[in-house]
Structures are given as C-alpha cells and as structure tokens.
Design an enzyme around this catalytic site. Structure first.
Site, mmCIF file in Angstrom:
data_model
loop_
_atom_site.group_PDB
_atom_site.id
_atom_site.type_symbol
_atom_site.label_atom_id
_atom_site.label_comp_id
_atom_site.label_asym_id
_atom_site.label_seq_id
_atom_site.Cartn_x
_atom_site.Cartn_y
_atom_site.Cartn_z
ATOM 1 N N HIS A 218 0.841 -1.200 0.000
ATOM 2 C CA HIS A 218 0.000 0.000 0.000
ATOM 3 C C HIS A 218 0.882 1.259 0.000
ATOM 4 O O HIS A 218 0.694 2.152 -0.820
ATOM 5 C CB HIS A 218 -0.900 -0.053 1.246
ATOM 6 C CG HIS A 218 -1.677 1.200 1.522
ATOM 7 N ND1 HIS A 218 -3.023 1.324 1.250
ATOM 8 C CD2 HIS A 218 -1.306 2.394 2.055
ATOM 9 C CE1 HIS A 218 -3.432 2.534 1.601
ATOM 10 N NE2 HIS A 218 -2.414 3.201 2.101
ATOM 11 N N GLU A 219 1.850 1.293 0.911
ATOM 12 C CA GLU A 219 2.715 2.491 0.988
ATOM 13 C C GLU A 219 3.531 2.638 -0.288
ATOM 14 O O GLU A 219 3.703 3.739 -0.810
ATOM 15 C CB GLU A 219 3.629 2.426 2.217
ATOM 16 C CG GLU A 219 2.914 2.341 3.562
ATOM 17 C CD GLU A 219 1.856 3.406 3.794
ATOM 18 O OE1 GLU A 219 1.896 4.451 3.126
ATOM 19 O OE2 GLU A 219 0.960 3.183 4.629
ATOM 20 N N HIS B 46 1.560 4.150 -3.032
ATOM 21 C CA HIS B 46 1.339 5.593 -2.907
ATOM 22 C C HIS B 46 2.329 6.391 -3.765
ATOM 23 O O HIS B 46 2.028 7.492 -4.206
ATOM 24 C CB HIS B 46 1.462 6.043 -1.447
ATOM 25 C CG HIS B 46 0.165 5.986 -0.699
ATOM 26 N ND1 HIS B 46 -1.016 6.479 -1.210
ATOM 27 C CD2 HIS B 46 -0.139 5.506 0.540
ATOM 28 C CE1 HIS B 46 -1.991 6.299 -0.329
ATOM 29 N NE2 HIS B 46 -1.485 5.702 0.733
ATOM 30 N N GLU C 210 -5.901 6.551 -1.699
ATOM 31 C CA GLU C 210 -5.871 5.413 -0.772
ATOM 32 C C GLU C 210 -6.398 4.147 -1.445
ATOM 33 O O GLU C 210 -5.904 3.049 -1.203
ATOM 34 C CB GLU C 210 -6.687 5.721 0.483
ATOM 35 C CG GLU C 210 -6.146 6.874 1.315
ATOM 36 C CD GLU C 210 -4.729 6.642 1.800
ATOM 37 O OE1 GLU C 210 -4.339 5.468 1.966
ATOM 38 O OE2 GLU C 210 -4.006 7.640 1.999
ATOM 39 N N ASP D 155 -4.548 0.699 -1.895
ATOM 40 C CA ASP D 155 -5.076 -0.580 -1.391
ATOM 41 C C ASP D 155 -5.066 -1.647 -2.486
ATOM 42 O O ASP D 155 -4.693 -2.794 -2.250
ATOM 43 C CB ASP D 155 -6.526 -0.403 -0.895
ATOM 44 C CG ASP D 155 -6.588 0.248 0.487
ATOM 45 O OD1 ASP D 155 -5.547 0.334 1.159
ATOM 46 O OD2 ASP D 155 -7.690 0.676 0.883
HETATM 47 ZN ZN LIG Z 1 -2.387 5.220 2.482
#
Ligand SMILES: [Zn+2]
Length: 711
Positions: free
Chosen positions: A549-550, A553, A610, A614
């Site tokens: 997830h990070e 980003h 986000e 995800d």
């Molecule tokens: Zn996030």
C-alpha cells in the site's frame, strides 16, 4: 491545536488515521452493524484451488496456528457474496465498541490498546519519585503534571487568562496581527498555519509554507452543507461555542451573540478555504509567493511582525497552498469589526486549549466531540495523558518502548517483505500493457530510489524545553513553541531524510512523496499485522499489503506527480498519462458507488489515492507471497484453507472494524480512507486470484465481470 504531525507536509500519506481533536488516534472502520442475513447459507467452498502448487505434499495445521482467527469467521456467509462478512462476521456480531472509543478494529485498536497499557506502565514508573536519568525525569514530570486533575481543576481558566485578555485588546488590523502572532508561537493557530515544506522544485531544500486554517469544525464543508444532519450539527456547534465562552467568564447573553459572530466569521473563512478534494492536487498546492507576494495578497496583516514574532525574521522563501484564501482573508480583515475578531480569537484560544484546563472545559469539549462521533464516554485521564506525552515528548517515550517491543527479527522480516514487494512491483511495471517504454523506464527509476525506514529513527529528537511538574497547560504550550521552532528552523536548510514523521509506538505507516520514502514504525509490526509465529501467507496478506500500500502511494494519483527525487516534476509521456487517468477514473467510479450510510456514498475523488494504494498493495503482496513460497517443500492447509485462502483471510481480518454511525459519517465526509469493509471489498473484487482461490463464479458479487486495475 498544533501537534507535531500538523507540521508535516500536505502530501504525506498514512496507511490509516484520523486524528481527532481529543488527540486520540482512531482508524477508519466499518459501520456495518448487523451482518446481512443470507437466504440459504451456502457451504463455504474450501476446496483447494489449482493455483498453489498442487504437487507439493500437504501439511495440515489449524487456522489459529498460522495466525488467523477462526472465531472471527462467519461460515454461514458466502465468501463470494461478501468476503468481509465471511472473514469478520462472527467478530462483528460479538464486538463491543468501548464506551470511550468512536470505533473499534481487530488490528489497529487492539494493538493500540496493548501499546497504551505498555506506555502507561512506562510513564507510571517514570512518574515515581527518585528517577535519576533526565529522560525518565522529564517523562515522569510531564505525565505526572497531566495526571494532576485536581491541580487543573483548581487552576480553572487561569492558564489562558492572559491570552484571553490579549484577544480582548484587538482594536484594528495591527493589533489583530500582533495577537495572532503571539498565539501561533504557542501552537494556537487562528486564520492560517505556518510550517516548513520541501520545495516542490528541489525536494532537498526546506522552504516555508502557509496554509489555510482557523475553523473549529473538522472541515469547511460542515459550514456550507444544508442537509438536516449538518444543520443540527451547526446548531450544536453554536451552542458549544456559547458554553465555552461562558466558561471563560463571559455573561451568557454576550456569549450567545459572540457565538453567532464566530459562526458567521468561520462560515466566511470556510467559503474561501479549499475543499479536501481540491487539496489533493499537488500542482495547485505549491505556489511560490515569497515575502513580497504574501504581503501583496494580504497587506492588512503585519507579516514582518509575524516572522519576527515567531522567531524567524529572515524567512524569505514561502509557498502558499491557497493564494485565494489569503486574498479572501484580506477582505475579511478589512471588513470585520474588532469586536468580532475578539470573540473569534477567544473562541480559538479556548477551543485549542480546553483539554488542558479544568473539568468543565474538558467535558464541554467532549460534548462537541460526542456530537461528531457518537462516542458515549470521555477516555480515562491516563489514556489522554499517554497520548499527550506521546504528542509532546514522543521520542523520549519511544526509547523505553522499542527496547522491549521491537525485536530485531521484525526488522529483518520487514526487509524481506519490502524486497519481495519491490521486486513484484518491478515485474508488474514490465508487464503493464498500458505503459510506454519511456514512462516505464522512469517508473523503474522511481521504484529503484524508493527508500524505506523500519522500527524507529536512527537519531532521537531532543526536547529542550523545561517541564514543570505542576503545570500541564504550561508544559503543552511550551512544547508547541518548541516544536514550531524545531520546524521553522529547517527553512533554508537541507532536508534530513532520516527524520521520522511518526513516533515509534504509532500503529500506522506512511509514504512521503517528497522524500520518496516509506516508513513503518515499530508500533505496527505486531499481530495481527505481523507476527513471528504467523505463517508467511498471513503476514503477507496483513503487513505485506501494508508495505505494498505504501509503495503504491508513490504511484497513485498524487504520488505519481512526484519524480524519483521527490520533485513535483512530470515523468509521464502524454499518452501514458492519459491512459493512467482513464485507469484511475475506473477506481473513482467503483468506490463512489459504495454506500456507507443510507444516502451517504464514499467520495471516490477524496479516497482515490488510498484506494489505488489498497488495490496495488494487495496485488503486490500476493505476488510477493507467491514468490517467497515458490520453493517451499510443502503446501500448508489450515483447517481446510489453502495458502492463497490464508493470504486473503489474513488481509481481510486485519480490517475487521466497527464504527459508530456518527463517526462513520464524519470519516466518510472528511477522511481520505474508505471505510474498512470497502477497503476489503474493493481490492478483492478487482483481483481474479481471489475469485480463483475461493472458486467464486464469474459474475458473483466478489468476482464481477468488470473490474478496475491500475498497478
Ligand atoms: Zn495510504
């Protein structure tokens, strides 16, 4: 009130967090109350899929032994209809949100509860007389002063009396500037907020940043919506401002009139403020105005006096997030009567400091919080004091915490996971059919320079301000002044990439696009996210998805606008950029269709980054897990669940959450994260491997015909 985190750059993206004004960190969650009844519950298809190496010998174990929670699963639910209800259903039926929480989750809150108890133990020990080392002494004095409720009650409004008197002295633009400056110096931030930011064109360098601010409600839209719920909240807010002003000693009738003025003024400030969605566009958030430009936009404010007053007269390089906001303030300063400014500043002072004062202030502050979140009870004082100590002396408190709670193997495991996930992203980039060669090369460059930090910082921060064992309010205001100086001192200097923006016990993680760096504090490296005894598929579904997830980003709708060095510079060809836009618009539409509460849909534009993270995160974690298990000699089946199924359960069970409806409304309206049940549903429905793992029919709810895929 200003906290350490509010100084940080606008585009840092955390895994999950909404910091309430109470200072309690909460997580997004699921408003799903009663599980959906199913007509003719299907038998959960637990047959092994063909995908995970059918020829390997099978080792049979239990779900609990691999780190999954068999009691959370609702086997009466069809995993292909709603996997979240399947993975979390029984947990949802039995969980009780503690009275002092707005929400509860199986992961974030459970871990946080353990952490809080440990931090409490450390602080209670430190507060005992006889400590000799300065770190323990400072922690003990701060926590002890905070816990002195009787002392705070005795002091009443006294800690802010002089500030309220200063607010009453405003008679023109000059005196308004002077008082705003004095308040900013101690972390009370009416009108706007000053902090450092990395230069958009040269991420190695700090410049100053001026941002919109000065509202008492969580977002500008609260003042401007006219549905029944919003009107009710505004009426509660007006009553709350009145009561707070009465507590400061203002006669009731005057306080009611002052509250009406405050509401009218804040509504004007709301109108000139950018929306949360507008604030997600980095290109419009960096506007290099510098000293002359700022003075031209808002000449009524004494800027020379401001920079001198906060201790940094030499600051020249300034970026502004919303130039129109500052132009709008010019009109407001010119036309608003001094008496209205006085009321507004008094309100802002008491709003920002109420938690430091006597019980009537604390209770009244909580009453407003309750209206926003539905939380029935104020957290006990010790919890509030643990959070306050973390906010003011975070790195001192982190030191004894990590000694006991960050075993060396966690770092090693995180490194293995990060490497496997980076490798998965590398292969993913090579396989993308919509990306051209030139953009692909740049994407690889960005991936190669993406750094990560795990556990705790190399250097601990210092806190060189005096802590008085007798005055909690004074300690916090001093800490704010110290943090403002710590932050603004950076302006003009080179960025230290080893600096952390979260404390080590924090149960969260973040990606910072301007440093092209992801950070995983020790706090999150715990079950159910990570456990040394959890099987690899389960750890990959939980912490692996967090890592993915990070990492994603860096390539979401915001992160993708920053290059490998963290500069706001496009590395996309026009063709690739157009294709990316059409890919992400699919995700925006998908999530906008999710209805969180009756009539209230997820804001696909607000949550886009986000949601992209995800989706990418889960996919990368799955590929990483498959790669890490490729050479395993056996295939582990846990109570009938294959390794692929364990991966997806490990992921979903990390997000089992329940929200109070009022809180969910607030989160959906203000938070960039989708509620957890959609954070599970969205990525799984886009992943064919999930449908295969659970033998879902194409066209079933969890395996739709049309899916979205970006990374
Ligand atoms: Zn996030």
């Amino acid at each position: 009130m200003r906290t350490v985190s509010s100084h940080t750059r606008s585009f840092r993206r955390s895994l999950e967090t909404a910091t309430l004004p109470l200072g309690i960190v909460v997580l997004s969650g699921c408003g799903g109350t009663a599980p959906t009844p199913t007509v003719a519950p299907p038998t959960p298809p637990l047959s092994a899929p063909s995908a995970s190496a059918p020829s390997k010998p099978v080792v049979k174990v239990t779900l609990a032994s691999v780190g999954l929670d068999p009691l959370a699963i609702d086997r009466s639910q069809d995993p292909c209809a709603d996997f979240y209800q399947y993975a979390c259903g029984n947990w949802l039926k039995t969980v009780q949100i503690p009275a002092d929480e707005p929400a509860w989750s199986r992961s974030f809150n459970e871990i946080q509860k353990r952490n809080e108890l440990e931090l409490k133990r450390i602080l209670e020990e430190a507060a005992k007389p006889g400590a000799t080392d300065p770190v323990t002494q400072k922690l003990g004095a701060f926590y002890g002063a905070c816990m002195d409720e009787a002392g705070a009650d005795k002091a009443g409004v006294q800690p802010i009396r002089a500030l309220l008197d200063r607010a009453a002295s405003v008679k023109d633009a000059k005196s308004l500037s002077a008082v705003v400056t004095e308040l900013h110096a101690i972390g009370i931030t009416p009108l706007f907020d000053a902090s450092p930011t990395q230069d958009a064109n040269d991420a190695t360098r700090w410049i100053a940043n001026l941002d919109q601010n000065g509202l008492g409600l969580p977002d500008r839209d609260y003042y401007l919506r006219d549905d029944e719920n919003s009107k009710k909240l505004l009426a509660t807010y007006r009553d709350h401002v009145t009561r707070m002003l009465v507590l400061t000693g203002m006669p009731e009738k005057r306080a009611a009139a002052a509250a009406a003025d405050v509401l009218a003024l804040e509504t004007e400030i709301a109108k000139i403020s950018k929306t949360k969605v507008e604030r997600r566009d980095p290109k419009t958030m960096f506007n290099s105005l510098n000293r002359p430009g700022v003075a031209k936009a808002l000449p009524a404010f004494d800027w020379d006096g401001y920079w001198k007053g906060v201790g940094f007269p030499a600051i020249q390089d300034i970026s502004v997030t919303a130039p129109k906001f500052f132009e709008g303030l010019q009109a407001l300063i010119s036309t608003t009567k001094p008496a209205v400014w006085q009321s507004y500043l008094k309100w802002q002072i008491v709003h920002d400091t109420a938690s430091l004062l006597s019980k009537p202030f604390v209770d009244e502050r909580f009453r407003m919080q309750q209206a926003l979140t539905g939380q029935p009870e104020l957290p006990p004082r010790w919890r509030r004091c643990v959070h306050a100590t973390d906010a003011s002396l975070g790195d001192l408190l982190a030191q004894p915490y990590v000694k006991d709670h960050f075993p060396g193997d966690s770092k090693q495991s995180a490194q293995t996971m990060v490497s496997a996930i980076s490798a998965a992203m590398g292969s993913d980039l090579d396989a993308l059919d919509w990306m051209d060669a030139e953009t692909r090369t740049r994407a690889h460059e960005k991936l190669a320079s993406l750094a990560y930090l795990v556990g705790y910082p190399e250097k601990w921060k210092a806190y060189d301000f005096p802590v008085d064992a007798k005055s909690y309010a004074q300690n916090v205001l001093r800490s704010h002044n110290y943090e403002l100086k710590r932050e603004l001192t950076k302006v003009g200097k080179t960025v230290d990439r080893s600096e952390w923006q979260m404390t080590a016990p924090t149960v969260n993680a973040y990606y910072d696009p301007q440093r092209n760096q992801m950070v995983f504090p020790a706090g999150i490296m715990q079950p159910p996210f990570y456990g040394i005894n959890q099987a690899l598929p389960v750890n990959a579904g939980a912490i692996g998805m967090v890592v993915g997830h990070e990492l994603t980003h860096g390539f979401d709708d915001e992160g993708s606008q920053f290059d490998a060095k963290g500069n706001l510079a496009s590395w996309w060809t026009a063709v690739a950029s157009d294709k990316f836009k059409s890919k992400i618009s699919c995700v925006e539409k998908q999530y906008s269709a999710y209805e969180a509460l009756p009539g209230l849909h997820v804001n696909g534009a607000l949550t886009l980054g986000e949601n992209i993270a995800d989706n990418g995160g889960l996919k990368l974690a799955f590929e990483a897990y498959r790669a890490l298990r490729k050479d395993a000699k056996e295939s582990v089946v846990a109570d009938g669940m294959t390794e692929d199924q364990q991966f997806f359960l490990g992921f979903a069970q990390g997000w089992c959450s329940v929200y109070r409806p009022d809180f969910e409304r607030m989160v959906v309206q203000t938070n960039p994260h989708s509620p957890p049940r959609f954070r599970v549903r969205g990525p799984l429905t886009n992943m064919p491997q999930f449908g295969e793992a659970f033998s879902c029919k194409v066209g079933s709810a969890m395996r739709p015909q049309n899916t979205c895929s970006v990374w």
